[in-house]
Design a protein around this motif. Structure first.
Motif, PDB file in Angstrom:
ATOM      1  N   CYS A 330       0.826  -1.212   0.000  1.00 52.75           N
ATOM      2  CA  CYS A 330       0.000   0.000   0.000  1.00 52.75           C
ATOM      3  C   CYS A 330       0.859   1.261   0.000  1.00 52.75           C
ATOM      4  CB  CYS A 330      -0.943  -0.004   1.203  1.00 52.75           C
ATOM      5  SG  CYS A 330      -2.094  -1.402   1.214  1.00 52.75           S
ATOM      6  N   GLY A 331       2.047   1.181   0.609  1.00 56.75           N
ATOM      7  CA  GLY A 331       2.923   2.354   0.650  1.00 56.75           C
ATOM      8  C   GLY A 331       3.396   2.773  -0.727  1.00 56.75           C
ATOM      9  N   GLU A 332       3.383   1.847  -1.694  1.00 61.11           N
ATOM     10  CA  GLU A 332       3.826   2.165  -3.060  1.00 61.11           C
ATOM     11  C   GLU A 332       2.649   2.353  -4.010  1.00 61.11           C
ATOM     12  OE1 GLU A 332       6.453  -0.903  -4.490  1.00 61.11           O
ATOM     13  OE2 GLU A 332       7.282  -1.229  -2.493  1.00 61.11           O
ATOM     14  N   CYS A 333       1.450   2.220  -3.483  1.00 61.21           N
ATOM     15  CA  CYS A 333       0.279   2.160  -4.364  1.00 61.21           C
ATOM     16  C   CYS A 333      -0.157   3.553  -4.825  1.00 61.21           C
ATOM     17  CB  CYS A 333      -0.872   1.468  -3.631  1.00 61.21           C
ATOM     18  SG  CYS A 333      -2.342   1.298  -4.658  1.00 61.21           S
ATOM     19  N   PRO A 334      -0.392   3.721  -6.114  1.00 63.08           N
ATOM     20  CA  PRO A 334      -0.770   5.042  -6.639  1.00 63.08           C
ATOM     21  C   PRO A 334      -2.170   5.480  -6.229  1.00 63.08           C
ATOM     22  CG  PRO A 334      -0.920   3.384  -8.364  1.00 63.08           C
ATOM     23  CD  PRO A 334      -0.297   2.708  -7.184  1.00 63.08           C
ATOM     24  N   ILE A 335      -2.974   4.555  -5.704  1.00 65.22           N
ATOM     25  CA  ILE A 335      -4.342   4.935  -5.330  1.00 65.22           C
ATOM     26  C   ILE A 335      -4.588   4.736  -3.833  1.00 65.22           C
ATOM     27  CG2 ILE A 335      -5.409   4.592  -7.593  1.00 65.22           C
ATOM     28  CD1 ILE A 335      -6.230   1.780  -6.694  1.00 65.22           C
ATOM     29  N   SER A 336      -3.511   4.718  -3.050  1.00 61.62           N
ATOM     30  CA  SER A 336      -3.682   4.440  -1.616  1.00 61.62           C
ATOM     31  C   SER A 336      -4.550   5.502  -0.935  1.00 61.62           C
ATOM     32  CB  SER A 336      -2.323   4.323  -0.926  1.00 61.62           C
ATOM     33  OG  SER A 336      -1.607   5.520  -1.082  1.00 61.62           O
ATOM     34  N   SER A 337      -4.464   6.750  -1.408  1.00 60.99           N
ATOM     35  CA  SER A 337      -5.253   7.810  -0.762  1.00 60.99           C
ATOM     36  C   SER A 337      -6.745   7.667  -1.059  1.00 60.99           C
ATOM     37  CB  SER A 337      -4.766   9.184  -1.232  1.00 60.99           C
ATOM     38  OG  SER A 337      -4.979   9.323  -2.627  1.00 60.99           O
ATOM     39  N   LEU A 338      -7.073   6.829  -2.043  1.00 62.85           N
ATOM     40  CA  LEU A 338      -8.476   6.657  -2.436  1.00 62.85           C
ATOM     41  C   LEU A 338      -9.025   5.286  -2.058  1.00 62.85           C
ATOM     42  CD1 LEU A 338      -8.035   8.096  -6.050  1.00 62.85           C
ATOM     43  CD2 LEU A 338      -9.079   9.283  -4.117  1.00 62.85           C
ATOM     44  N   CYS A 339      -8.155   4.429  -1.515  1.00 59.44           N
ATOM     45  CA  CYS A 339      -8.550   3.040  -1.271  1.00 59.44           C
ATOM     46  C   CYS A 339      -8.970   2.826   0.181  1.00 59.44           C
ATOM     47  CB  CYS A 339      -7.386   2.107  -1.612  1.00 59.44           C
ATOM     48  SG  CYS A 339      -7.739   0.379  -1.226  1.00 59.44           S
ATOM     49  N   PRO A 340     -10.184   2.351   0.407  1.00 59.48           N
ATOM     50  CA  PRO A 340     -10.642   2.132   1.782  1.00 59.48           C
ATOM     51  C   PRO A 340      -9.909   1.001   2.500  1.00 59.48           C
ATOM     52  CG  PRO A 340     -12.299   1.398   0.192  1.00 59.48           C
ATOM     53  CD  PRO A 340     -11.228   2.064  -0.587  1.00 59.48           C
ATOM     54  N   SER A 341      -9.174   0.172   1.759  1.00 57.97           N
ATOM     55  CA  SER A 341      -8.451  -0.950   2.382  1.00 57.97           C
ATOM     56  C   SER A 341      -6.981  -0.629   2.628  1.00 57.97           C
ATOM     57  CB  SER A 341      -8.537  -2.191   1.480  1.00 57.97           C
ATOM     58  OG  SER A 341      -9.869  -2.550   1.244  1.00 57.97           O
TER      59      SER A 341
END
Ligand code: SF4
Length: 349
Positions: A330-341
């Motif tokens: 999740c720390g590298e994920c481009p959509i982490s700020s939008l992902c509820p998980s």
């Protein structure tokens, strides 16, 4: 095969135990020495055991959907691919050309099929996924490029060759399926893995070519039976409608829609949902489903037609590179700020 009866029996026992050990969690089965080497396939006696004109229903048919649902362990270990700048081969060039085409859609101009079924922030998520996938390839891009490239590769029955590759890809890493396809190509006349080649090839030799894939005996049997049915029932032309495709041995919904959308280029085909797309869609809370088929139906309720082919590539690529089954990055994920998980998954889900 050239082996005598004793040698053949011994090899089959080797294969059986290797396959058995792999299915119990051991190392993937390796080709036995006796199966190595490139040699043309000999002609087979055509198996007409199901030759009443109606498709035979192989015992292993139920395994198809099961394999499509359970492929995550195999795919989750797929290595991250080089970035788009790596264009060291024609396959990579085709891959990157397709990525540029598929991941530069003007999402703001699209409307969901049903506004009430669409997630609130889907446009923002898809836009960020496009930016990420435009710069970062995944193994699914190579497989996609292979299927598309068949249309201009000079093969005589490109939809059938695509079907063979798709059957091999079930619960198997894309690069392994592509290597098996290369082995089939090496042993086929003119490098053309067409209907006649599979129709005439002995089952044992098809198994030899694809043994690097898991479930290779079942897959070889399905490929052989598909060759027979398509030659005898469909005059060597793969049917383009999903229902007919799903009647073929080894073809579940995912393969049917993959062949229909990518090989036949039908943009309004069903959405291809594999285990990665299923997992990512659920983590995004776009749906709350147990099976990939349920996820497909949920997505088809709102995904615009123009996104039906690109969206699976976006989700599958993220699932292969970042949103892996165990401990997603999740720390590298481009959509982490939008992902509820984001940051909430530490064990298989
Ligand atoms: S933030 Fe984490 S859980 Fe959400 S999509 Fe990204 S990797 Fe997956």
């Amino acid at each position: 095969m050239d082996d005598g009866d004793n040698g053949e029996e011994s090899r089959k026992l080797d294969d059986f135990f290797a396959q058995f050990a792999y299915q119990k969690g051991g190392d993937p089965p390796q080709p036995s020495d006796r199966s190595l080497g490139r040699r043309p396939l000999k002609k087979a006696r055509t198996d007409r055991s199901g030759g009443s004109g109606s498709p035979a229903k192989p015992k292993a048919e139920k395994l198809t959907v099961q394999m499509e649902e359970e492929e995550e362990e195999e795919e989750a270990s797929a290595p991250k691919m080089p970035k788009a700048a790596d264009k060291g081969s024609s396959v990579l060039s085709e891959r990157d050309r397709l990525r540029e085409k598929n991941f530069s859609i003007d999402v703001d101009s699209l409307e969901p099929l049903d506004d009430s079924a669409a997630p609130d922030n889907w446009k923002e998520i898809v836009s960020k996924l496009q930016e990420y996938r435009y710069e970062n390839a995944a193994t699914v891009d190579d497989f996609h490029a292979f299927l598309v490239g068949l249309q201009s590769d000079g093969v005589s029955t490109p939809h059938f060759t695509a079907l063979v590759a798709c059957i091999l890809s079930v619960q198997c890493r894309d690069e392994v399926a592509l290597r098996a396809m290369q082995t089939l190509k090496d042993r086929s006349p003119g490098g053309d893995v067409n209907v006649d080649f599979i129709y005439e090839a002995p089952l044992d030799d098809i198994e030899d070519c694809v043994r690097q894939c898991n479930f290779y005996k079942t897959k070889a049997k399905h490929i052989k039976e598909c060759g027979r049915l398509i030659k005898e029932r469909y005059r060597s032309q793969v049917p383009s409608d999903a229902n007919s495709l799903k009647e073929l041995p080894g073809v579940g919904p995912k393969i049917a829609y993959l062949v229909q959308s990518v090989s036949f280029g039908q943009q309004d085909s069903g959405i291809v949902v594999d285990t990665h797309a299923h997992r990512v869609a659920n983590r995004l809370k776009w749906c709350n489903t147990k099976h990939a088929e349920q996820t497909r139906k949920a997505l088809e309720g709102w995904v615009p037609v123009d996104l039906r082919i690109p969206l699976p590539l976006l989700l599958i690529g993220l699932g292969q590179n970042i949103c892996v089954t165990r401990s997603p990055k999740c720390g590298e994920c481009p959509i982490s700020s939008l992902c509820p998980s984001a940051g909430k998954i530490s064990s298989p889900s």
